[in-house]
Design a protein around this motif. Sequence first.
Motif, PDB file in Angstrom:
ATOM      1  N   UNK A  91     -57.823  21.505  -5.896  1.00 44.59           N
ATOM      2  CA  UNK A  91     -57.314  20.347  -6.861  1.00 44.59           C
ATOM      3  C   UNK A  91     -56.230  19.483  -6.345  1.00 44.59           C
ATOM      4  N   UNK A  92     -55.754  18.473  -7.118  1.00 41.58           N
ATOM      5  CA  UNK A  92     -54.620  17.751  -6.564  1.00 41.58           C
ATOM      6  C   UNK A  92     -53.341  17.991  -7.279  1.00 41.58           C
ATOM      7  N   UNK A  93     -52.260  18.386  -6.771  1.00 44.17           N
ATOM      8  CA  UNK A  93     -50.857  18.737  -7.367  1.00 44.17           C
ATOM      9  C   UNK A  93     -50.637  17.473  -8.036  1.00 44.17           C
ATOM     10  N   UNK A  94     -50.980  16.155  -7.290  1.00 37.35           N
ATOM     11  CA  UNK A  94     -50.117  14.933  -8.073  1.00 37.35           C
ATOM     12  C   UNK A  94     -50.887  14.432  -9.223  1.00 37.35           C
ATOM     13  N   UNK A  95     -51.943  15.384  -9.499  1.00 38.59           N
ATOM     14  CA  UNK A  95     -52.580  14.849 -10.861  1.00 38.59           C
ATOM     15  C   UNK A  95     -53.416  16.089 -11.625  1.00 38.59           C
ATOM     16  N   UNK A  96     -53.268  16.110 -12.811  1.00 35.26           N
ATOM     17  CA  UNK A  96     -54.182  17.304 -13.346  1.00 35.26           C
ATOM     18  C   UNK A  96     -55.505  16.752 -13.615  1.00 35.26           C
ATOM     19  N   UNK A  97     -55.587  15.663 -13.269  1.00 31.73           N
ATOM     20  CA  UNK A  97     -57.166  15.137 -13.772  1.00 31.73           C
ATOM     21  C   UNK A  97     -58.291  15.573 -12.466  1.00 31.73           C
ATOM     22  N   UNK A  98     -57.776  16.074 -11.556  1.00 32.43           N
ATOM     23  CA  UNK A  98     -58.498  16.736 -10.362  1.00 32.43           C
ATOM     24  C   UNK A  98     -57.917  18.028 -10.395  1.00 32.43           C
ATOM     25  N   UNK A  99     -58.975  19.074 -11.213  1.00 31.50           N
ATOM     26  CA  UNK A  99     -58.392  20.263 -11.435  1.00 31.50           C
ATOM     27  C   UNK A  99     -58.985  20.992 -10.214  1.00 31.50           C
ATOM     28  N   UNK A 100     -58.131  22.336  -9.859  1.00 37.68           N
ATOM     29  CA  UNK A 100     -58.675  23.325  -8.942  1.00 37.68           C
ATOM     30  C   UNK A 100     -59.906  23.781  -9.422  1.00 37.68           C
ATOM     31  N   UNK A 101     -61.357  23.964  -8.700  1.00 40.18           N
ATOM     32  CA  UNK A 101     -62.241  24.551  -9.152  1.00 40.18           C
ATOM     33  C   UNK A 101     -62.515  25.854  -8.521  1.00 40.18           C
ATOM     34  N   UNK A 102     -61.571  26.337  -7.783  1.00 42.64           N
ATOM     35  CA  UNK A 102     -61.489  27.679  -7.211  1.00 42.64           C
ATOM     36  C   UNK A 102     -61.796  28.825  -8.546  1.00 42.64           C
ATOM     37  N   UNK A 103     -62.467  29.430  -8.498  1.00 37.93           N
ATOM     38  CA  UNK A 103     -62.838  30.442  -9.496  1.00 37.93           C
ATOM     39  C   UNK A 103     -64.161  30.133 -10.565  1.00 37.93           C
ATOM     40  N   UNK A 104     -64.260  28.935 -10.479  1.00 39.58           N
ATOM     41  CA  UNK A 104     -65.174  28.191 -11.231  1.00 39.58           C
ATOM     42  C   UNK A 104     -66.593  28.110 -10.191  1.00 39.58           C
ATOM     43  N   UNK A 105     -66.360  27.552  -9.197  1.00 44.10           N
ATOM     44  CA  UNK A 105     -67.641  27.407  -8.176  1.00 44.10           C
ATOM     45  C   UNK A 105     -67.086  28.065  -6.972  1.00 44.10           C
ATOM     46  N   UNK A 106     -67.757  28.552  -5.990  1.00 40.70           N
ATOM     47  CA  UNK A 106     -67.663  29.308  -4.997  1.00 40.70           C
ATOM     48  C   UNK A 106     -67.508  28.238  -3.690  1.00 40.70           C
ATOM     49  N   UNK A 107     -66.948  28.478  -2.661  1.00 40.11           N
ATOM     50  CA  UNK A 107     -66.892  27.945  -1.402  1.00 40.11           C
ATOM     51  C   UNK A 107     -68.262  27.250  -0.919  1.00 40.11           C
ATOM     52  N   UNK A 108     -69.285  28.012  -0.809  1.00 34.95           N
ATOM     53  CA  UNK A 108     -70.468  27.290  -0.762  1.00 34.95           C
ATOM     54  C   UNK A 108     -70.991  26.264  -1.699  1.00 34.95           C
ATOM     55  N   UNK A 109     -70.451  26.500  -2.857  1.00 34.45           N
ATOM     56  CA  UNK A 109     -70.951  25.379  -4.037  1.00 34.45           C
ATOM     57  C   UNK A 109     -70.078  23.944  -3.802  1.00 34.45           C
TER      58      UNK A 109
END
Length: 137
Positions: A91-109
């Motif tokens: 994700x991006x620290x400067x905005x919550x609008x771009x969340x971290x998807x780690x744990x939701x999708x894999x690195x391959x995804x």
Amino acid sequence: MFKKLCIVSLLMVSQWVFAETGQPPSPDQVAAGKALYGRYCLACHGENGVGEPPIPSTIRAPGYLTAMPLNEASHAWHHSDEQLVETILQGLERTQRMPAWKGVITTDQAAQLVTYLKSFWSPRIVACQGPKHMSCM
């Protein structure tokens, strides 16, 4: 001798680091990425990665960032595949609008998503992707 060894090593490493850059996306990976994009990215980044229209600063909430284009209209292609995957996962620290998807999708995804994004780019942009963009244009 040491200087030659360093140059050869640097060339070998740079080939490995940039091996994915400049290659057209695989149709199977594009299809997989498109499905993921529809589920996780489409709502903000729009059809074909056009992003959101800018909001004038006079009416925009402080700190609010619109979703950037992921097609050629912006600078997503200035980043390597690895950097794009990292942004998707962290994700991006400067905005919550771009969340971290780690744990939701894999690195391959996440890599499949990047492959789909690259399908929005012309062959010239794909060839210039990443660190090469400054010397390629």
